[in-house]
Design an enzyme around this catalytic site. Sequence first.
Site, mmCIF file in Angstrom:
data_model
loop_
_atom_site.group_PDB
_atom_site.id
_atom_site.type_symbol
_atom_site.label_atom_id
_atom_site.label_comp_id
_atom_site.label_asym_id
_atom_site.label_seq_id
_atom_site.Cartn_x
_atom_site.Cartn_y
_atom_site.Cartn_z
ATOM 1 N N GLY A 33 34.057 -22.710 11.844
ATOM 2 C CA GLY A 33 33.314 -23.622 10.991
ATOM 3 C C GLY A 33 34.212 -24.227 9.927
ATOM 4 N N LEU A 35 36.384 -24.810 6.652
ATOM 5 C CA LEU A 35 37.233 -23.905 5.902
ATOM 6 C C LEU A 35 36.549 -23.504 4.604
ATOM 7 C CD1 LEU A 35 40.083 -22.574 5.652
ATOM 8 C CD2 LEU A 35 40.777 -24.625 4.389
ATOM 9 N N HIS A 36 36.515 -22.211 4.304
ATOM 10 C CA HIS A 36 35.925 -21.760 3.043
ATOM 11 C C HIS A 36 36.703 -20.558 2.521
ATOM 12 C CE1 HIS A 36 34.041 -18.538 5.364
ATOM 13 N NE2 HIS A 36 33.472 -19.430 6.141
ATOM 14 N N HIS A 39 37.938 -17.432 4.625
ATOM 15 C CA HIS A 39 39.134 -17.631 5.444
ATOM 16 C C HIS A 39 40.389 -17.486 4.594
ATOM 17 C CE1 HIS A 39 36.204 -20.401 7.745
ATOM 18 N NE2 HIS A 39 36.266 -19.250 8.384
ATOM 19 N N GLN A 63 33.673 -24.772 21.982
ATOM 20 C CA GLN A 63 34.993 -24.293 22.354
ATOM 21 C C GLN A 63 34.943 -22.785 22.597
ATOM 22 O OE1 GLN A 63 38.280 -25.715 20.059
ATOM 23 N NE2 GLN A 63 39.527 -23.932 20.460
ATOM 24 N N LYS A 153 32.329 -9.431 6.153
ATOM 25 C CA LYS A 153 31.034 -10.088 6.326
ATOM 26 C C LYS A 153 30.659 -10.165 7.795
ATOM 27 C CE LYS A 153 28.896 -14.649 6.142
ATOM 28 N NZ LYS A 153 28.663 -14.631 7.594
ATOM 29 N N ASP A 154 31.653 -10.409 8.645
ATOM 30 C CA ASP A 154 31.425 -10.540 10.076
ATOM 31 C C ASP A 154 31.503 -9.160 10.739
ATOM 32 O OD1 ASP A 154 31.244 -13.423 9.952
ATOM 33 O OD2 ASP A 154 33.403 -13.416 9.627
#
Length: 302
Positions: A33, A35-36, A39, A63, A153-154
């Site tokens: 997604g 960039l934040h 990352h 993708q 978080k993931d």
Amino acid sequence: MSEPEIQIIHERETLRETLAHRSGRVAMVLIQGPLHYRHLANIAEAARTCETIVAVALVSREQANYLAAPQALDRPVAAEAEHLERAGAAIYFVASVDDMFPYGAPMIAITSAQMEQLQRTSAYTDEYFAGVIHFYAKLINIARPSDIYVSQKDLQEVAALRQYVRDFDVDVEVHAVMLAREADGLAADPVNHELTEQQRTRALALSRALYRGVQVAASTGSAQAIVEATTAVLEEADGVDPIHVELLDPFTLSEASVERGTAVLLVVARVGSFTLSTTCSLCCGAVSRRFVACRGPVKMTG
């Protein structure tokens, strides 16, 4: 103004050749997604111990799911590269679907369907997790990284990736990077900005519950006591509907039953129209300072 030193690469063979001449540890950070800050935090953490950091853009959901059709790169690559370089990245790999999958959709499938713990702890679809892990598998073979950094978080992605590494004896270390919190206790996460002021105040109960669980872990080491104490905070909070509180194994996400050892405390509750979750890694019987400030409430479903 000096030219940026970060190298922007669009072809997988160029990436392979470039990294073949690099020495030291090579870390990979997947950019899913826009960039934040998460990352950038992953890259900054990787830069503490690795000599080369490769940021990899996941151009789209399609993708990850291996559609063979050509797709335009609509990312602001140059602007993102500046932020990535300041965080510590040396290479920004942004490939097209055609370059990553020149022969079309892969014929050999990867599935996470047997990981029932993923289905229990997230808005799970096998297509999504299988797609992301398959993409990681290609990147690992191309870049040969020594380390992969993923935001804590993931949680489910970390578990699925670690399972892949174990199942196929992949020589790479997977790191879960903790998240910073804002002054009021919520994670510094963009989706938390969707909460109203009242919802944000109520959502702080999840952070309080998490902190209570950490306290109990430090004092008793009892899995049952941790879950009960954490749940009690949620039940006493106004406008918070507890969904579940679990103490999980950080690698498999199965229920953690040991009285001492590392575990992940997962808290999920509803505030208004938002289903929020918060996690914290801890050591039963002793607080792990590295993991106390982790993930705050984030939107899972609207």
